[in-house]
Design a protein around this motif. Structure first.
Motif: not given
Lengths: 237, 236
Positions: B32-37
């Protein structure tokens, strides 16, 4: 830290001469019309405004000398530096901040390029070298504006006008004024780069960087001017 | 990479990342967005320093390398930014010449012209050579970003949300281009995305990240049939 890094990088090869030339063109040549217009108006207005006061004391003939000393020593460098801070300082701040937002600075870093050297060093050096040249032009055009102002209510030949000016001016008028313009240019370039390079992410950061660059650079021009005057006084008296 | 950790203040973005990318493999990192990818990919390319853990690139621990050695490694890695990160003040040609001038200083102008034309033809942008980035559409900008990265023939390609903000047709084109790059240059790729279609089209293997930890790994089909409902929800 930012200033220290600048001095570390500026003497360390490789040198970005191509970018330095491009920035000098953008910062110097592109600022010329604005600086020239302002210089002309300042010279003209200063002459028109000073005439009645001098006339009261019967000192009309001192008008060219008085205006020349004012322009060369103080008004030319400071007004040009303020215009420069408004145009170049804000431009650098906004440009680097927007490069930051759009990850262009990161892209340079992964392209085996030192973005500090490429973006910051070149702009600061260009600003430091170009402002003194712009001030010289601005002073010359300001004196031309003053010549036009003198002749609005009089008939003074260019030869007489120039001889009056150069009789009243000494090296001590030119040199300190010229030297301080390098510091003005350095401050404008460095502050613009600092604000842009370290801006917060987002479009709000771009506007803030441009705005803060102008405010701090203008303030720094006055502070440097104040220090320069003190130093000059020490040597003159 | 082993036990990679990265925090910003109190916020722990990467909590414990362990992964390996094999040669010639397209590895998709899904989350998901904001998971540190994006933080993860920036640690790999050297834009961020991990707080803890080991990051080995071409068998060398990046924490033990000097700046010059890191630069040499960066030369072998291509990075396609989420925003494409094109230089606005330069034309398409200058954007492509920029990395060449920096890294292959001995190239003549003719050789450079040839490489620029070839790179643009590969991404279908041969006609845009004299345009500026502002004159290009989102998909074209992405393709140009890819051409600029590929012009140096990197051995590892990192893609940060390559299809973000693009319409489905352009997304499909970009995904096809990523596959083609892998086939043509035999690159190893890490593709960060939350676009499941892009993952399906490009991945040899997928790793799912949740709150800075790898929670699932496998092929597209494996993960689609995962027992974990959270992982499965990506594919539904």
């Amino acid at each position: 830290m930012f200033t220290l890094r600048f001095f570390k990088e500026v003497f360390h090869p490789p040198y970005e001469f191509k970018e330095l030339t491009k920035q000098s063109f953008l910062i110097g040549y592109k600022s010329f019309p604005l600086v020239a217009t302002t210089g002309f108006i300042i010279g003209l207005v200063l002459t028109i405004q000073s005439r009645p006061t001098l006339a009261k004391f019967g000192a009309d003939s001192w008008l060219p000398a008085m205006v020349a000393v004012s322009i060369i020593r103080e008004i030319g460098p400071v007004i040009t530096a303020l215009i420069f801070a408004g145009k170049v300082g804000s431009g650098i701040g906004a440009e680097l901040a927007s490069m930051n937002v759009t990850e262009q600075i990161d892209a340079m870093q992964v392209s085996w390029t030192n973005p500090f050297k490429y973006l910051v060093v070149t702009r600061v050096v260009s600003a430091t070298l170009m402002l003194p040249l712009l001030v010289v032009f601005s002073d010359a055009i300001g004196l031309f504006g003053s010549y036009v102002g003198v002749n609005l209510r009089g008939d003074v030949s260019a030869h007489l006008y120039l001889s009056q000016i150069f009789q009243s001016l000494e090296y001590k008028d030119f040199i300190p004024a010229f030297i301080k313009t390098f510091f003005f240019g350095f401050a404008v370039g460095l502050i613009g780069c600092f604000e842009g390079y370290n801006s917060n992410k987002g479009t709000e950061g771009v506007g803030k960087a441009a705005n803060t660059a102008v405010v701090f650079a203008s303030l720094m021009v006055f502070i440097i001017d104040m220090i320069a005057v003190q130093i000059t006084s020490l040597f003159q008296y | 990479m082993e036990h990679l950790k990265k925090s910003f203040g109190d916020h722990r973005v990467l909590q414990d990342i362990n992964l390996v990318v094999n040669k010639g493999e397209d590895l998709v990192i899904l989350g998901q967005s904001g998971t540190g990818k994006s933080v993860l990919i920036k640690c790999i390319v050297g834009l961020l320093d991990p707080d803890e853990g080991k990051l080995l690139i071409f068998g060398r621990n990046t924490a033990e390398l000097k700046e010059k050695e890191l630069m040499e490694i960066r030369k072998r890695i291509g990075f396609l930014f989420q925003s494409s990160a094109l230089y606005d003040s330069m034309t398409v040609r200058d954007n492509l010449e920029f990395p060449l001038r920096r890294q292959l200083r001995s190239l003549s102008q003719d050789q450079m012209d040839m490489l620029v034309k070839e790179a643009l033809q590969n991404v279908g942008l041969a006609d845009a050579i004299e345009k500026t980035p502002s004159e290009l559409s989102g998909g074209m900008r992405k393709r140009l970003g890819l051409a600029r990265t590929l012009i140096l023939k990197p051995e590892i390609m990192l893609y940060d949300e390559p299809t973000a903000g693009l319409d489905p047709i352009t997304s499909k084109e970009i995904s096809a281009l990523i596959r083609e790059v892998q086939r043509t240059y035999n690159t190893s790729s890490i593709i960060i995305t939350h676009d499941i279609e892009c993952a399906r089209r490009t991945a040899n293997r997928i790793i799912v990240i949740k709150e800075g930890i790898c929670v699932a790994e496998g092929s597209y089909a494996d993960l689609k049939g995962s027992k974990d409902p959270w992982v499965r929800s990506f594919f539904e």
